[in-house]
Design a protein around this motif. Structure first.
Motif, short mmCIF file in Angstrom:
data_model
loop_
_atom_site.label_atom_id
_atom_site.label_comp_id
_atom_site.label_asym_id
_atom_site.label_seq_id
_atom_site.Cartn_x
_atom_site.Cartn_y
_atom_site.Cartn_z
N ALA A 7 0.83 -1.21 0.00
CA ALA A 7 0.00 0.00 0.00
C ALA A 7 0.86 1.26 0.00
CB ALA A 7 -0.91 0.00 1.23
N HIS A 8 0.22 2.35 -0.35
CA HIS A 8 0.84 3.67 -0.24
C HIS A 8 -0.15 4.56 0.49
CE1 HIS A 8 -1.46 5.61 -3.61
NE2 HIS A 8 -1.58 4.34 -3.98
N SER A 27 -5.95 -4.16 -5.83
CA SER A 27 -7.26 -4.28 -5.17
C SER A 27 -7.43 -5.63 -4.46
CB SER A 27 -8.39 -4.06 -6.17
OG SER A 27 -8.33 -5.02 -7.21
N ALA A 28 -6.68 -6.63 -4.87
CA ALA A 28 -6.75 -7.94 -4.22
C ALA A 28 -6.25 -7.89 -2.78
CB ALA A 28 -5.95 -8.97 -5.01
N ASP A 29 -5.44 -6.89 -2.44
CA ASP A 29 -4.90 -6.76 -1.08
C ASP A 29 -5.78 -5.90 -0.17
OD1 ASP A 29 -2.61 -8.33 -1.47
OD2 ASP A 29 -1.56 -6.65 -2.42
N TYR A 30 -6.81 -5.30 -0.70
CA TYR A 30 -7.66 -4.42 0.11
C TYR A 30 -8.26 -5.14 1.31
CZ TYR A 30 -11.63 -1.60 1.59
OH TYR A 30 -12.52 -0.89 2.36
N ASP A 53 -9.59 10.56 19.35
CA ASP A 53 -10.16 9.42 18.64
C ASP A 53 -9.52 9.23 17.28
OD1 ASP A 53 -11.97 8.96 20.71
OD2 ASP A 53 -13.53 10.19 19.79
N VAL A 54 -9.58 7.98 16.82
CA VAL A 54 -9.22 7.64 15.45
C VAL A 54 -10.46 7.03 14.82
CG1 VAL A 54 -7.79 6.19 13.96
CG2 VAL A 54 -6.78 7.26 15.99
N VAL A 55 -10.89 7.58 13.70
CA VAL A 55 -12.07 7.10 13.00
C VAL A 55 -11.62 6.56 11.64
CG1 VAL A 55 -14.33 7.70 12.07
CG2 VAL A 55 -13.52 8.82 14.16
N ARG A 56 -12.07 5.34 11.31
CA ARG A 56 -11.72 4.73 10.04
C ARG A 56 -12.92 4.78 9.10
NH1 ARG A 56 -10.19 -1.59 8.95
NH2 ARG A 56 -12.45 -1.84 8.85
N TYR A 57 -12.65 5.22 7.88
CA TYR A 57 -13.66 5.22 6.82
C TYR A 57 -13.18 4.26 5.74
CZ TYR A 57 -15.38 9.37 9.16
OH TYR A 57 -15.86 10.24 10.10
N GLU A 58 -14.09 3.43 5.25
CA GLU A 58 -13.76 2.45 4.23
C GLU A 58 -14.19 2.94 2.86
OE1 GLU A 58 -15.56 -1.21 5.52
OE2 GLU A 58 -14.51 -1.14 7.44
N LEU A 59 -13.30 2.81 1.88
CA LEU A 59 -13.58 3.20 0.50
C LEU A 59 -13.26 2.01 -0.41
CD1 LEU A 59 -11.74 6.08 1.73
CD2 LEU A 59 -13.61 6.72 0.22
N GLY A 63 -10.24 0.75 -3.10
CA GLY A 63 -9.30 -0.06 -2.33
C GLY A 63 -8.55 0.72 -1.28
N ALA A 64 -9.27 1.57 -0.55
CA ALA A 64 -8.60 2.45 0.40
C ALA A 64 -9.31 2.51 1.74
CB ALA A 64 -8.50 3.85 -0.18
N LEU A 65 -8.54 2.86 2.75
CA LEU A 65 -9.05 3.18 4.08
C LEU A 65 -8.60 4.60 4.38
CD1 LEU A 65 -8.04 -0.06 6.03
CD2 LEU A 65 -10.30 0.50 5.09
N ASN A 66 -9.44 5.35 5.07
CA ASN A 66 -9.08 6.70 5.47
C ASN A 66 -9.18 6.78 6.99
OD1 ASN A 66 -8.45 9.49 4.89
ND2 ASN A 66 -10.49 9.92 5.65
#
Length: 99
Positions: A7-8, A27-30, A53-59, A63-66
């Motif tokens: 990932a980057h 995308s296979a590693d997402y 807090d740390v909040v995770r958003y899935e995209l 193939g990304a997490l924010n």
């Protein structure tokens, strides 16, 4: 393996909030990244730096997490005396995480 192998990242910061996007090269590693890199794990990884807090958003379509990390920049980039509290430095540190 280290995250940097699959990932980057992209970053941004505003005030005392740091924002790190973790993007799979393939995308296979997402799903692997999604399962291994939780908000709790990121919060623990930055334990001495992130005081909110740390909040995770899935995209999944890209193939990304924010990760939005509150109270993470020593009061804000322009207020902190630390030279390495900017999002770019934090994203580089996240890439060292073993999964």
């Amino acid at each position: 393996m280290k995250l940097r192998e699959i990932a980057h990242s992209r970053t941004g910061d505003k005030g005392n909030i740091s924002n790190i996007s973790l993007i799979a090269y393939d995308s296979a590693d997402y799903q692997k990244i999604k399962a291994a890199v939780t908000a709790e794990k990121v919060r623990s990884w930055f334990g001495d730096i992130v005081h909110g807090d740390v909040v995770r958003y899935e995209l999944p379509n890209i193939g990304a997490l924010n990760f939005v990390m509150y109270n993470a920049l020593g009061g804000g980039v322009t207020r902190s005396l630390a030279l390495d509290m900017h999002g770019k430095s934090l994203s580089s540190a996240l890439m060292d995480m073993e999964i």
